[in-house]
Structures are given as structure tokens and as C-alpha cells.
Design a protein around this motif. Structure first.
Motif, mmCIF file in Angstrom:
data_model
loop_
_atom_site.group_PDB
_atom_site.id
_atom_site.type_symbol
_atom_site.label_atom_id
_atom_site.label_comp_id
_atom_site.label_asym_id
_atom_site.label_seq_id
_atom_site.Cartn_x
_atom_site.Cartn_y
_atom_site.Cartn_z
ATOM 1 N N HIS A 177 33.121 65.212 23.093
ATOM 2 C CA HIS A 177 34.528 65.664 23.882
ATOM 3 C C HIS A 177 33.959 66.559 25.056
ATOM 4 C CE1 HIS A 177 34.872 65.616 19.367
ATOM 5 N NE2 HIS A 177 36.225 65.345 19.776
ATOM 6 N N SER B 129 40.976 67.141 26.659
ATOM 7 C CA SER B 129 42.280 67.590 26.436
ATOM 8 C C SER B 129 42.589 66.498 25.458
ATOM 9 C CB SER B 129 42.982 67.722 27.690
ATOM 10 O OG SER B 129 42.711 68.760 28.135
ATOM 11 N N THR C 47 34.012 71.930 23.855
ATOM 12 C CA THR C 47 34.893 72.397 22.818
ATOM 13 C C THR C 47 34.234 72.354 21.315
ATOM 14 O OG1 THR C 47 35.577 70.009 23.009
ATOM 15 C CG2 THR C 47 36.682 71.652 24.179
ATOM 16 N N ASN D 108 44.430 73.708 24.524
ATOM 17 C CA ASN D 108 43.316 74.495 25.358
ATOM 18 C C ASN D 108 43.749 74.347 26.743
ATOM 19 O OD1 ASN D 108 41.181 75.855 25.427
ATOM 20 N ND2 ASN D 108 39.739 74.185 24.819
HETATM 21 C C1 LIG Z 1 41.055 69.739 19.332
HETATM 22 C C2 LIG Z 1 39.913 69.460 20.063
HETATM 23 C C3 LIG Z 1 40.203 69.169 21.684
HETATM 24 C C4 LIG Z 1 41.469 68.809 22.268
HETATM 25 O O1 LIG Z 1 42.048 69.926 22.365
HETATM 26 P P1 LIG Z 1 43.627 70.075 22.527
HETATM 27 O O2 LIG Z 1 44.199 71.598 22.729
HETATM 28 O O3 LIG Z 1 44.329 69.274 21.607
HETATM 29 O O4 LIG Z 1 43.783 69.567 23.982
HETATM 30 C C5 LIG Z 1 38.776 68.829 22.144
HETATM 31 N N1 LIG Z 1 37.742 69.084 21.631
HETATM 32 C C6 LIG Z 1 37.521 69.280 20.481
HETATM 33 C C7 LIG Z 1 36.225 69.032 19.942
HETATM 34 C C8 LIG Z 1 38.585 69.382 19.562
HETATM 35 O O5 LIG Z 1 38.366 69.721 18.174
#
Ligand SMILES: *Cc1c(COP(=O)(O)O)cnc(C)c1O
Length: 438
Positions: free
Chosen positions: A363, A256, A389, A261
Motif C-alpha cells: 500500500h 487510498s 499505512t 484516511n
Molecule cells: C484500510 C487501508 C488502506 C485504505 O485506507 P482508506 O481509509 O480505506 O482509504 C490503505 N492501506 C492499508 C494498509 C489499509 O489497511
């Protein structure tokens, strides 16, 4: 039941979905929230794939809106790539670990879901898309993933133009390539400045009367409802798949930053989807973990980490999380966050490749580390899912030296990288931007 959308800061005006996505931010500076919650029993939801689940669970949120009739075609267009739930580990005594891969879209990060859904909505709005008299000009400041996802989603769409502003030399080489591979209605600008300069320029552009005479400017900001709602769909689909197979709830650990998300996952749970615990996994930006641990709310400048898309010091979606749990004691007992430093990210990428052959992006590694730090009882009793992510290939510079292997580039990214580079440089001032947008 007729659901409308309302500001998180109390402005009593109720808007339909279309109006809320065009507005982006409420006039009082708040974020749009549904005025009521759909309530589902898991067994009422029959859809299997993402488009079918999207149609069913988003239907009450769009009821009465000009886009309601279009929902099936929006869902089919936006959810045309999978979000597989992949097993990692199962404990003989009960608990399990899976990974929800959200990186199979055109720019290999979860932001493709939101950007593509928003683009599909805008294209179908009355007076927009092919029917627009003047194009809608979307301005995005990006430190990496957002700009690529928005550019890909709006590329070659009638009635839309996109300008992406990124700080020259301050995004990874892989990210730079996917910000600069566009033609036609997408322009990329390497700004002589930092990400904050890019953001400041975009804000100034929105307030500039001279630009407003020439362009209809819009943002595709991550706080836009049109980006948030589709994110609830993959949590719904994954949890339903797991529940149908096992009769058990699925518990998520979500990397996050700005919390968009994670809020989508909390919304899906509130709508009745079979979701158990939701844990927030943050990097060394400690605003949220410290607040949830009992300290005062203290937004601060972001610090740079390996998980750069999560480098957020003042997460705007906190307002939506607080609206879900208006009592701060309840919020702190319901929502748990953990902070992971860069050294632990590196170690987790190295170790999980050795133990499981899984390659995480930095991430995703934050979430994998958060799972490893759960109590033994939590790991043994519950079915966990870490949310992947982005593809590790987007962060090859970080990941490859750690695993001592090459990371294979997904075909979608390779296709982008085969395109010619097209980028203009831009001084970080409004005059320069006005000139560039002529
Ligand atoms: C944007 C992003 C996040 C964070 O998501 P949020 O909705 O801002 O909490 C995590 N991992 C990746 C790869 C992202 O591009």
C-alpha cells in the motif's frame, strides 16, 4: 461555536459526537459531517505530541458532548504509540520527501488509531463499558486489516464483545494469524465464503429480530466518525512539526481505498493546519481516479491487487469528499488521484529498497510510486510526505521475494503471533451465525 454532526445526504437532524458514533450511519444512509469547521492558525497550536494535539484540535468538535470532559484521557489512551515523520530524501534545490509511519500500533496498520480511539470513546459513554447492562456486541466483516485492529482495540474491555468474520483461505497467512489470536470477549470466525458473504451476513445480522432480542449489535465500520476524527490528528501533528522546523507546508500522498484516511487529511487542512497538496494514490481499482479525471461516477465490483486493503470499488467516503467540494469542477481541480498497477508496486518495492534501503508494504509502495510520477517541478519545489499505512512485515509473502531479504516482525505483531490460535469455522448463512453467537 457549537459544532454538531449532520448527514451528508441532507437529513437536517443535528447530533452530538457521542450520538453520531453510536449511530454510525445516519438514518437516511448518509455519513456524518461536522456542521461547522474549527479554524486554527498554526501558531495557536502549541501541542507537540499526538495526545496533546488531539486534545486541542478535537476539543471544539466535542464541546457540549458527554465525552468532552473525557477527551484528555481518551487521547492519552488512544495515542499511546508514535507516528514518526521520517526523512527519506532531500533535494539540494529545495524539495524533500518524508514518510509518515502509521504502523507502530498493536496490529501494525493505521487502522489501529481509529479503532483504539473509537474503543476508548465507547468505554466512556454513559451506560456502556463497565456500566453496560448487556454487552455491546461488535460484528466486523474483514478482508484483512480492519478485523485485527478492532479485535485488538476491544480485547478484554468490559461491556464489549467482538465477533470477527473473515473469508476462510482468502486473507494472507500473516493477516489470518492476527485475526485468530484472541480469547475472552473476541471470537473469530472463518467463513466458508468470500468477503462479500461475510459482509452480507453482518448486514443480515443487524436486521434480524431474533438476534436483536439477545444481543445489542453494533458495527465499528470505517465510516464511523469515531474512527475518522483521530486520523486527522496525525496529519495535524506531522504538518505542525514540519511547519515549525521549516516554515513550509507539508504535502501528502495517501494510499487510498475507501478514502477515510484521505478525508481526515482534507478535514485537517480545512481546520487550518499547515497542509499543502493532498494526492490520492489508488491501486488498479479505478473508480475514484477515473471520476476525478472527468468520467461519470461509476462504482463497480472491486478487483484484487497486491495492495488488498485498498481493493474498494465503491468508496463510501466519496460522499464526505464531495461535501467538502460541492461543485464537481472544483472537486476535480482540487483533488488529484493516480492509479498504480501491481507491476509498478512490485518494481517500486524492489527499487526503493535498493536506492534508499526503505522497505514499503504494497500500500505504501502505491504512494511511493505516485511520488516518483510527480512532475520534476513538483518534486523539486514542494515538501512531500508519503503515508505508510502498514508495516511491510504484514505482507512478508509479497515483500520478501522482491527485496530478497527477510522482513523483521515488529515486537507488537510478534507478541500477537505468540498467542494460541483460536478460530471457529462458520457456514455462510444466518442460521449458522445465530447459532454461533448464542
Ligand atoms: C484500510 C487501508 C488502506 C485504505 O485506507 P482508506 O481509509 O480505506 O482509504 C490503505 N492501506 C492499508 C494498509 C489499509 O489497511
Amino acid at each position: 461555536m457549537s459544532i454538531r454532526f449532520q448527514s451528508s445526504r441532507g437529513d437536517p437532524q443535528l447530533l452530538g459526537f457521542s450520538q453520531a458514533i453510536v449511530q454510525g450511519l445516519a438514518p437516511d444512509g448518509g455519513l456524518y459531517l461536522p456542521s461547522d469547521w474549527p479554524r486554527w492558525q498554526p501558531r495557536e497550536l502549541a501541542g507537540q505530541g499526538l495526545p496533546e494535539v488531539a486534545e486541542q484540535i478535537l476539543k471544539p468538535l466535542l464541546a457540549g458532548d458527554p465525552l468532552a470532559e473525557e477527551l484528555p484521557s481518551i487521547a492519552a489512551e488512544a495515542f499511546d504509540f508514535p507516528a514518526p515523520l521520517v526523512p527519506v530524501f532531500a533535494d539540494a534545490s529545495g524539495g524533500s520527501l518524508q514518510v509518515l509511519e502509521l504502523f507502530h500500533g498493536p496490529t501494525a496498520a493505521f487502522k489501529d488509531f481509529g479503532a483504539r480511539f473509537l474503543a476508548a470513546c465507547i468505554a466512556r459513554l454513559p451506560g456502556e463499558g463497565a456500566r453496560a447492562e448487556r454487552p455491546l456486541h461488535i460484528l466486523v466483516a474483514t478482508s484483512g486489516d480492519t478485523g485485527g485492529a478492532v479485535a485488538a482495540a476491544f480485547h478484554r474491555r468490559a461491556g464489549c464483545a467482538v465477533s470477527v468474520l473473515f473469508p476462510r483461505g482468502l486473507v494472507s497467512p500473516t493477516q489470518e494469524r492476527q485475526l485468530t489470536c484472541w480469547d475472552g470477549n473476541v471470537q473469530s470466525f472463518a467463513v466458508e465464503g468470500t468477503f462479500d458473504d461475510c459482509q452480507r451476513l453482518v448486514k443480515m445480522a443487524f436486521l434480524d429480530p431474533q438476534l436483536a432480542r439477545v444481543h445489542r449489535l453494533s458495527s465499528a465500520n470505517s465510516i464511523n466518525l469515531g474512527r475518522l476524527l483521530p486520523q486527522a490528528v496525525y496529519y495535524a501533528t506531522a504538518s505542525l512539526t514540519h511547519w515549525r522546523m521549516s516554515g513550509r507546508l507539508l504535502n501528502f500522498i495517501i494510499p487510498s481505498g475507501n478514502l477515510g484516511n484521505a478525508v481526515a487529511c482534507f478535514w485537517a487542512r480545512r481546520w487550518g493546519l499547515p497542509i499543502g497538496e493532498i494526492r490520492l494514490a489508488h491501486n488498479a481499482n479505478l473508480t475514484v481516479p477515473q471520476f476525478l479525471a472527468g468520467e461519470p461516477w461509476a462504482p463497480r465490483p472491486s478487483v484484487a491487487t497486491l495492495a488488498s486493503a485498498m481493493d474498494v470499488g465503491n468508496p463510501s467516503n466519496m460522499e464526505r469528499l464531495q461535501a467538502l467540494f460541492p461543485d464537481v469542477t472544483a472537486l476535480r481541480s482540487e483533488v488529484k488521484a493516480i492509479a498504480i498497477d501491481d507491476e509498478s508496486i512490485r518494481r517500486r518495492i524492489r527499487d526503493d529498497y535498493r536506492s534508499w534501503g526503505r522497505i514499503w508494504c504494497p500500500h505504501t509502495a502505491v504512494a511511493a510510486e505516485a511520488w516518483a510520477r510527480l512532475s520534476a517541478a513538483e518534486r523539486a519545489d514542494l515538501d512531500w510526505c508519503i503515508v505508510a499505512t502498514a508495516s511491510p512485515a504484514k505482507f512478508a509473502e509479497i515483500v520478501e521475494p522482491l527485496i530478497e531479504e527477510r522482513v523483521v516482525l515488529p515486537a507488537s505483531l510478534q507478541a500477537l503471533f505468540d498467542r494460541p490460535v483460536r478460530v471457529s469455522s462458520l457456514e455462510a448463512n444466518l442460521d449458522a451465525l445465530r447459532g454461533a453467537l448464542q
